[in-house]
Design an enzyme around this catalytic site. Structure first.
Site, PDB file in Angstrom:
ATOM      1  N   THR A   3     -91.940   3.976 -30.773  1.00 16.14           N
ATOM      2  CA  THR A   3     -92.962   3.423 -29.893  1.00 16.14           C
ATOM      3  C   THR A   3     -92.594   2.000 -29.494  1.00 16.14           C
ATOM      4  O   THR A   3     -92.270   1.165 -30.337  1.00 16.14           O
ATOM      5  CB  THR A   3     -94.333   3.425 -30.597  1.00 16.14           C
ATOM      6  OG1 THR A   3     -94.657   4.767 -30.972  1.00 16.14           O
ATOM      7  CG2 THR A   3     -95.419   2.876 -29.685  1.00 16.14           C
ATOM      8  N   ASN A  49     -71.578 -18.576 -26.649  1.00 16.15           N
ATOM      9  CA  ASN A  49     -72.761 -19.171 -27.270  1.00 16.15           C
ATOM     10  C   ASN A  49     -72.485 -20.505 -27.942  1.00 16.15           C
ATOM     11  O   ASN A  49     -73.400 -21.325 -28.098  1.00 16.15           O
ATOM     12  CB  ASN A  49     -73.373 -18.194 -28.284  1.00 16.15           C
ATOM     13  CG  ASN A  49     -72.342 -17.613 -29.233  1.00 16.15           C
ATOM     14  OD1 ASN A  49     -71.427 -16.914 -28.807  1.00 16.15           O
ATOM     15  ND2 ASN A  49     -72.480 -17.893 -30.512  1.00 16.15           N
ATOM     16  N   HIS A  94     -85.677 -13.964 -26.460  1.00 12.75           N
ATOM     17  CA  HIS A  94     -85.988 -15.269 -27.054  1.00 12.75           C
ATOM     18  C   HIS A  94     -85.070 -16.391 -26.601  1.00 12.75           C
ATOM     19  O   HIS A  94     -85.363 -17.569 -26.819  1.00 12.75           O
ATOM     20  CB  HIS A  94     -86.042 -15.172 -28.584  1.00 12.75           C
ATOM     21  CG  HIS A  94     -84.713 -15.080 -29.264  1.00 12.75           C
ATOM     22  ND1 HIS A  94     -84.104 -16.150 -29.848  1.00 12.75           N
ATOM     23  CD2 HIS A  94     -83.901 -14.021 -29.478  1.00 12.75           C
ATOM     24  CE1 HIS A  94     -82.965 -15.763 -30.404  1.00 12.75           C
ATOM     25  NE2 HIS A  94     -82.811 -14.473 -30.191  1.00 12.75           N
ATOM     26  N   GLN A 149     -76.481 -15.647 -23.266  1.00 14.88           N
ATOM     27  CA  GLN A 149     -76.518 -17.081 -22.981  1.00 14.88           C
ATOM     28  C   GLN A 149     -76.412 -17.387 -21.487  1.00 14.88           C
ATOM     29  O   GLN A 149     -76.531 -18.553 -21.085  1.00 14.88           O
ATOM     30  CB  GLN A 149     -75.377 -17.790 -23.728  1.00 14.88           C
ATOM     31  CG  GLN A 149     -75.462 -17.720 -25.239  1.00 14.88           C
ATOM     32  CD  GLN A 149     -76.624 -18.514 -25.818  1.00 14.88           C
ATOM     33  OE1 GLN A 149     -77.226 -19.354 -25.156  1.00 14.88           O
ATOM     34  NE2 GLN A 149     -76.945 -18.251 -27.082  1.00 14.88           N
ATOM     35  N   CYS A 204     -76.485 -17.285 -35.805  1.00 14.60           N
ATOM     36  CA  CYS A 204     -76.717 -15.877 -36.134  1.00 14.60           C
ATOM     37  C   CYS A 204     -75.861 -15.404 -37.294  1.00 14.60           C
ATOM     38  O   CYS A 204     -75.368 -14.290 -37.310  1.00 14.60           O
ATOM     39  CB  CYS A 204     -76.458 -15.019 -34.903  1.00 14.60           C
ATOM     40  SG  CYS A 204     -77.551 -15.428 -33.529  1.00 14.60           S
ATOM     41  N   THR A 215     -78.751  -7.676 -30.605  1.00 16.96           N
ATOM     42  CA  THR A 215     -77.862  -7.053 -31.591  1.00 16.96           C
ATOM     43  C   THR A 215     -78.001  -5.540 -31.556  1.00 16.96           C
ATOM     44  O   THR A 215     -77.004  -4.805 -31.590  1.00 16.96           O
ATOM     45  CB  THR A 215     -78.155  -7.588 -32.997  1.00 16.96           C
ATOM     46  OG1 THR A 215     -77.834  -8.986 -33.039  1.00 16.96           O
ATOM     47  CG2 THR A 215     -77.332  -6.874 -34.054  1.00 16.96           C
TER      48      THR A 215
END
Length: 388
Positions: free
Chosen positions: A243, A156, A206, A184, A331, A73
């Site tokens: 970071t 998706n 993920h 995907q 989502c 995203t």
């Protein structure tokens, strides 16, 4: 004794693989800031650069052009801006063209104003309508800047593989840029940025078996880049301040390295399970409608409607039986409703649809249990209809 739960929602997220977990644990033990020049900092930097090479290799890119983000995203919002630079010179994007079936992260148009957005329709089969894209770009007002076109590689919800190469040819014919959401697609179909013609590519850790909270925007070259979304430091060559999350990036790299290997055999095994699932579902529920089955799909996805059964009801019924499936995209903050993808395809989306998505750990026994449960759900639906 309760039966062990079955996970059939791999498109929402894949379980964290052992290889990713292992390198993440090692990375968490590193003391240094990856932007420090001392030995501790260099050790952390080496982990990031190893992961950058693995992620680049997954999509046929150059590692220098991989920008790590906190997820897909964020990567989408980084790319979706009217403000780009060609080297040191500003480059204006005049309009954003987005396919009607894009993920919400892209459909929201990032930093573009609503009036700068145009939608590309899709065909009844669920493919981006290239016949509609060409006249849209032909009518583009070049005096306001270049066109930016966003077309996903794999949807998706339906799992349908989109015609990216053909879209790229049209986009480049009119001097535009192509952004491809490959979240995907990565690890499920072969991906090469140069071959498919993508100017920018988005992937997520993920979905590959890496950790949540890591993603990347990958550019075809170093010269053309979007204006930073997050400012305040020189990290990621100034494209993304803050970071770096060393452990998450390390896990991302390990998952990308795994995803590059054995793709053909993996697809054959998972595709056989998907075929077993759909054959079984049709046997217990002959009126089942499988969306996208007439065109190319990734091997692991089945998106279907059982007439008379609301998607939310079906999802809850599966969950109570110990099986995790989804009702379209996961989502949308847990919301279940009409699928905008089905609406774009011209289908009746009132009932919604269920998505079963498989992975490397899925077994034939799990498929058979899912079919059995669907049969019972279909039977209850029939009884409810007769009672009414």
């Amino acid at each position: 004794m309760a039966k062990e739960r079955i996970y059939l929602d791999w498109n929402a997220t894949a379980p964290l693989m052992a290889a990713a977990r292992s390198v993440m644990v090692d990375a968490l033990a590193l003391t240094g800031n990856p932007n420090s020049v001392h030995a501790e900092g260099r050790a952390a930097r080496a982990v990031i650069e190893t992961a950058r090479r693995e992620v680049a290799s997954l999509v046929g890119a150059t590692s220098a052009n991989v920008i790590f983000t906190a997820g897909a995203t964020e990567a989408a919002n980084l790319a979706l801006t009217p403000s780009y630079r060609m080297g040191k010179a500003p480059l204006q994007i005049g309009r954003l063209y987005v396919s009607a079936i894009e993920h919400p992260a892209v459909r929201e148009a990032g930093r573009f104003a609503p009036e700068q957005l145009s939608e590309i329709p899709v065909t009844a089969a669920g493919l981006t309508d290239l016949a509609a894209l060409e006249p849209l770009l032909a009518a583009h007002d070049a005096t306001k800047g270049l066109p930016l076109v966003a077309v996903m590689a794999v949807n998706n919800e339906t799992g349908i593989v989109q015609p990216i190469q053909e879209a790229a040819a049209i986009v480049h014919k009119f001097g535009g840029l192509l952004l491809v959401d490959a979240v995907q697609a990565a690890g499920r179909i072969p991906l090469d940025m140069e071959e498919i013609g993508a100017d920018f590519l988005i992937i997520s850790a993920h979905k590959l078996g890496g950790p949540k909270g890591a993603g990347a925007l990958i550019a075809r070259g170093e010269t053309l880049m979007p204006a930073p979304l997050i400012r305040g430091g020189g990290q990621e060559k100034g494209h993304r301040a803050g970071t770096e999350n060393v452990a998450a990036i390390a896990g991302f790299g390990a998952a990308a390295a795994w995803a590059r290997t054995g793709l053909e055999a993996r697809n054959a095994a998972i595709g056989a399970l998907r075929d077993r699932l759909e054959k079984g579902m049709r046997k217990v529920a002959p009126d089942l409608v499988i969306h996208g089955e007439t065109v190319g799909r990734v091997a692991n996805t089945s998106f279907f409607t059982l007439p008379g059964l609301k998607a939310e009801t079906g999802q809850i019924a599966f969950d109570l039986e110990g099986i995790a499936v989804s009702a379209g995209s996961a989502c949308s903050s847990g919301k279940v409703g009409a699928s905008y993808v089905l609406t774009a395809m011209g289908r009746d989306a009132k009932m919604g649809a269920l998505r079963i998505s498989l992975g490397v750990d899925t077994t034939p026994a799990e498929i058979d249990r899912a079919v059995d449960i669907l049969g019972r759900i279909a039977g209850r639906r029939k009884l409810a209809g007769e009672a009414a």
